[in-house]
Design a protein around this motif. Structure first.
Motif, short mmCIF file in Angstrom:
data_model
loop_
_atom_site.label_atom_id
_atom_site.label_comp_id
_atom_site.label_asym_id
_atom_site.label_seq_id
_atom_site.Cartn_x
_atom_site.Cartn_y
_atom_site.Cartn_z
N ALA A 23 0.86 -1.19 0.00
CA ALA A 23 0.00 0.00 0.00
C ALA A 23 0.89 1.24 0.00
CB ALA A 23 -0.91 0.00 1.22
N TYR A 24 0.31 2.35 -0.40
CA TYR A 24 0.99 3.64 -0.33
C TYR A 24 0.37 4.40 0.85
CZ TYR A 24 2.81 2.62 -4.99
OH TYR A 24 3.46 2.04 -6.06
N LEU A 25 1.16 4.59 1.92
CA LEU A 25 0.62 5.13 3.16
C LEU A 25 1.56 6.14 3.80
CD1 LEU A 25 -0.55 1.75 4.77
CD2 LEU A 25 -1.97 3.36 3.48
N THR A 26 0.98 7.12 4.46
CA THR A 26 1.75 8.03 5.31
C THR A 26 1.95 7.35 6.67
OG1 THR A 26 -0.17 9.09 6.29
CG2 THR A 26 0.63 10.00 4.19
N PRO A 27 2.83 7.90 7.52
CA PRO A 27 2.98 7.31 8.86
C PRO A 27 1.66 7.23 9.63
CG PRO A 27 4.79 8.81 8.41
CD PRO A 27 3.83 8.96 7.27
N GLU A 28 0.84 8.28 9.53
CA GLU A 28 -0.45 8.27 10.23
C GLU A 28 -1.39 7.21 9.68
OE1 GLU A 28 1.50 12.12 10.86
OE2 GLU A 28 1.03 10.98 9.04
N MET A 29 -1.37 7.01 8.37
CA MET A 29 -2.22 5.99 7.76
C MET A 29 -1.78 4.59 8.18
SD MET A 29 -2.54 7.48 3.89
CE MET A 29 -3.14 9.15 3.56
#
Length: 284
Positions: free
Chosen positions: A230-236
């Motif tokens: 997946a493509y995620l930010t740290p918060e995601m």
């Protein structure tokens, strides 16, 4: 023409996608919300329809818009019942806490707002935290504040509790053979899902020559496995349940969190309080 409670029942239903969720925010029940919003529909001679899993009103909306503006100004002046749309990943612990007088959408993994800026322009929402893919090119009527930047990183989802080296090896094997699956988190808005899909297809295209080279190799221990990324930010990443590993071999994309309000309301005391609060909590 209609009471604040009646119009709120309709607008909360539009925002949150169901009378059940609207009732949750209003500390009411589903039948009361339904009865109230039907009174608004009858009064203005309009209809409520669901299209592509989204609710929208249709008909002559001019009077409805004027009524919404009056009710919105009442919320702003009294600093009460103001509505802030926030993505699920920013509601996770410790999460965003809005100032007094503001209400956020419920923290539900399956609840996301596809087009918060349109709801803002229609005076259904008073402010929203929008993704870059949700902000329109035509923005003269909007006040847009950048709150922070975060890396969107290629994240390997560790469904089988593999070690770090095993997970990286499994990913590389799957990448070389095109045996990858993109995991689209339910809390991602539709526009973010579409962007992730574009990046995923680019990743497969770039690695097509490598796959051609390895087609004749013998199957490894990873044969038959289904690998997810997946493509995620740290918060995601914190907001999703699976263990993960960030692949450091791929350059991250940049994600910017924006607060969006109508320009005409940007200097209202309630808005200034919200801006100050968000800057302290998630701003740079």
């Amino acid at each position: 023409m209609v009471t604040e409670e009646q119009l709120a029942a309709l607008d909360l239903t539009l925002w949150l996608g169901s009378t059940e969720r609207a009732a949750e925010v209003e500390f009411s029940n589903q039948s009361t919300i339904s009865r109230r919003h039907h009174k608004v529909l009858r009064q203005f001679g309009i209809e409520l329809k669901r299209t592509k899993r989204e609710l929208e009103v249709s008909g002559d909306l001019q009077l409805l818009d004027l009524e919404r503006q009056v009710h919105q100004m009442a919320r702003l002046k009294r600093r009460l019942g103001l509505r802030l749309q926030a993505p699920f990943w920013l509601q996770n612990s410790p999460g965003v806490v809005p100032p007094e007088g503001w209400t956020m959408n419920p923290q539900r993994v399956d609840l996301n707002c596809t087009d918060p800026v349109t709801l803002l322009r229609e005076h259904v929402l008073d402010a929203c935290l929008a993704t870059p893919t949700q902000i329109p090119d035509n923005r003269d009527d909007l006040f847009i504040l950048k709150l922070h930047n975060r890396p969107i990183e290629l994240t390997l989802l560790n469904r089988n509790n593999q070690s770090e080296s095993e997970l990286a090896d499994s990913f590389q094997w799957s990448l070389e053979r095109g045996n990858l699956q993109l995991k689209l988190m339910p809390f991602l808005p539709a526009s973010c899902r579409e962007r992730s899909q574009e990046w995923f297809e680019e990743l497969l295209t770039i690695n097509q020559p490598e796959r051609n080279k390895t087609m004749t190799l013998r199957p490894s221990r990873h044969s038959g496995q289904s690998f997810h990324m997946a493509y995620l930010t740290p918060e995601m990443r914190v907001a999703q349940p699976l263990p993960w590993l960030v692949d450091q071999n791929f350059e991250p994309y940049i994600y910017t969190e924006h607060l969006v309000v109508l320009a005409q309301h940007a200097n209202e005391p309630a808005m200034l309080a919200l801006i100050e609060s968000l800057q302290q909590q998630i701003g740079q």
